[in-house]
Design a protein around this motif. Structure first.
Motif, short mmCIF file in Angstrom:
data_model
loop_
_atom_site.label_atom_id
_atom_site.label_comp_id
_atom_site.label_asym_id
_atom_site.label_seq_id
_atom_site.Cartn_x
_atom_site.Cartn_y
_atom_site.Cartn_z
N GLU A 65 0.74 -1.43 -0.01
CA GLU A 65 0.02 0.01 -0.02
C GLU A 65 0.87 1.19 -0.11
N GLU A 66 2.30 1.16 0.32
CA GLU A 66 3.18 2.36 0.32
C GLU A 66 3.54 2.77 -0.95
N ILE A 67 3.09 1.80 -2.11
CA ILE A 67 3.62 2.08 -3.37
C ILE A 67 2.33 2.42 -4.24
N VAL A 68 2.22 3.40 -5.01
CA VAL A 68 0.99 4.02 -5.80
C VAL A 68 1.72 4.43 -7.01
N PRO A 69 0.66 4.92 -8.03
CA PRO A 69 0.98 5.22 -9.21
C PRO A 69 1.59 6.65 -9.07
N GLY A 70 2.76 6.93 -9.76
CA GLY A 70 3.49 8.13 -9.86
C GLY A 70 2.68 9.38 -9.81
N TRP A 71 2.86 10.17 -8.79
CA TRP A 71 2.01 11.44 -8.54
C TRP A 71 2.65 12.46 -9.74
N HIS A 72 1.74 13.04 -10.65
CA HIS A 72 2.19 13.77 -11.51
C HIS A 72 3.49 13.56 -12.30
N MET A 73 3.32 11.97 -12.39
CA MET A 73 4.24 11.43 -13.61
C MET A 73 3.26 10.47 -14.33
N ASN A 74 4.18 10.16 -15.50
CA ASN A 74 3.44 8.96 -16.25
C ASN A 74 3.07 7.57 -15.27
N LYS A 75 1.95 7.17 -15.19
CA LYS A 75 1.50 6.39 -14.01
C LYS A 75 1.84 4.93 -14.52
N ARG A 76 2.25 4.78 -15.91
CA ARG A 76 2.65 3.42 -16.45
C ARG A 76 3.94 3.22 -16.02
N HIS A 77 5.01 4.19 -15.96
CA HIS A 77 6.33 3.80 -15.64
C HIS A 77 6.86 4.28 -14.64
N TRP A 78 6.04 5.15 -13.71
CA TRP A 78 6.63 5.71 -12.30
C TRP A 78 5.65 5.31 -11.34
N ASN A 79 6.36 4.88 -9.98
CA ASN A 79 5.69 4.81 -8.92
C ASN A 79 6.07 5.95 -7.66
N THR A 80 5.00 6.27 -7.02
CA THR A 80 5.47 7.09 -5.82
C THR A 80 5.23 6.24 -4.82
N VAL A 81 6.86 6.09 -3.98
CA VAL A 81 6.92 5.09 -2.73
C VAL A 81 6.92 6.01 -1.72
N THR A 82 6.23 5.87 -0.46
CA THR A 82 6.15 6.24 0.77
C THR A 82 7.43 5.69 1.84
N VAL A 83 8.23 6.42 2.24
CA VAL A 83 9.38 5.93 2.80
C VAL A 83 9.13 6.48 4.28
N ASP A 84 8.33 5.60 4.87
CA ASP A 84 8.07 5.81 6.46
C ASP A 84 8.39 4.53 7.39
N GLY A 85 9.06 3.86 6.85
CA GLY A 85 9.34 2.76 7.70
C GLY A 85 8.59 1.37 7.68
N ARG A 86 7.46 1.30 6.80
CA ARG A 86 6.74 0.25 6.64
C ARG A 86 7.37 -0.55 5.56
N LEU A 87 8.11 0.14 4.61
CA LEU A 87 8.89 -0.66 3.72
C LEU A 87 10.24 -0.94 4.24
N PRO A 88 10.89 -2.01 4.07
CA PRO A 88 12.25 -2.19 4.46
C PRO A 88 13.03 -1.29 3.80
N ASP A 89 14.10 -0.47 4.59
CA ASP A 89 14.98 0.08 3.65
C ASP A 89 15.77 -0.61 2.72
N ARG A 90 15.94 -1.84 2.72
CA ARG A 90 16.49 -2.58 1.67
C ARG A 90 15.48 -2.58 0.43
N VAL A 91 14.46 -2.83 0.78
CA VAL A 91 13.48 -2.52 -0.62
C VAL A 91 13.32 -1.24 -1.36
N VAL A 92 13.38 -0.18 -0.23
CA VAL A 92 13.38 1.04 -1.01
C VAL A 92 14.94 1.17 -1.99
#
Length: 118
Positions: A65-92
């Motif tokens: 849920e921390e990864i959504v279509p890219g905000w103000h970007m081409n949604k097909r090729h870009w993701n917006t990733v929330t970096v708040d600790g829910r995703l491991p740093d390794r994944v980010v």
């Protein structure tokens, strides 16, 4: 991952630069003039736009849920990733590295060869 760690990680890639074409609050990380990460380092929560293979982008959005279509970007090729600790740093870090690698793969061969030698 803190904003400072995210910035340092992005700048650690070969030929990576930080620019501010949208104002001082938005860091744009580029390799040879091509965008691979975009973030407001003082944003709360911290978010970063990253390039991604379209099929993988869809899968990541379904799995995290921390990864959504890219905000103000081409949604097909870009993701917006929330970096708040829910995703491991390794994944980010892997997502940032994948974005960088995708951008490099799209560069002309001569520029890719220059990067390999640097």
């Amino acid at each position: 991952m803190t904003p400072q760690e995210l910035r340092a990680f992005c700048l650690d890639f070969n030929a990576a630069t930080e620019e501010f074409p949208f104002g001082p609050e938005t860091s744009v990380f580029k390799v040879l003039g091509k965008l691979f990460a975009l973030t407001a380092l003082d944003g709360e929560p911290l978010k970063v736009n990253l390039k991604c293979e379209p099929e993988i982008a869809v899968r990541l959005r379904e799995e995290h849920e921390e990864i959504v279509p890219g905000w103000h970007m081409n949604k097909r090729h870009w993701n917006t990733v929330t970096v708040d600790g829910r995703l491991p740093d390794r994944v980010v870090r892997e997502l940032i590295e994948d974005s960088y690698d995708l951008v490099v793969a799209g560069l002309p061969k001569a520029e890719r060869l220059r990067l390999d030698r640097a």
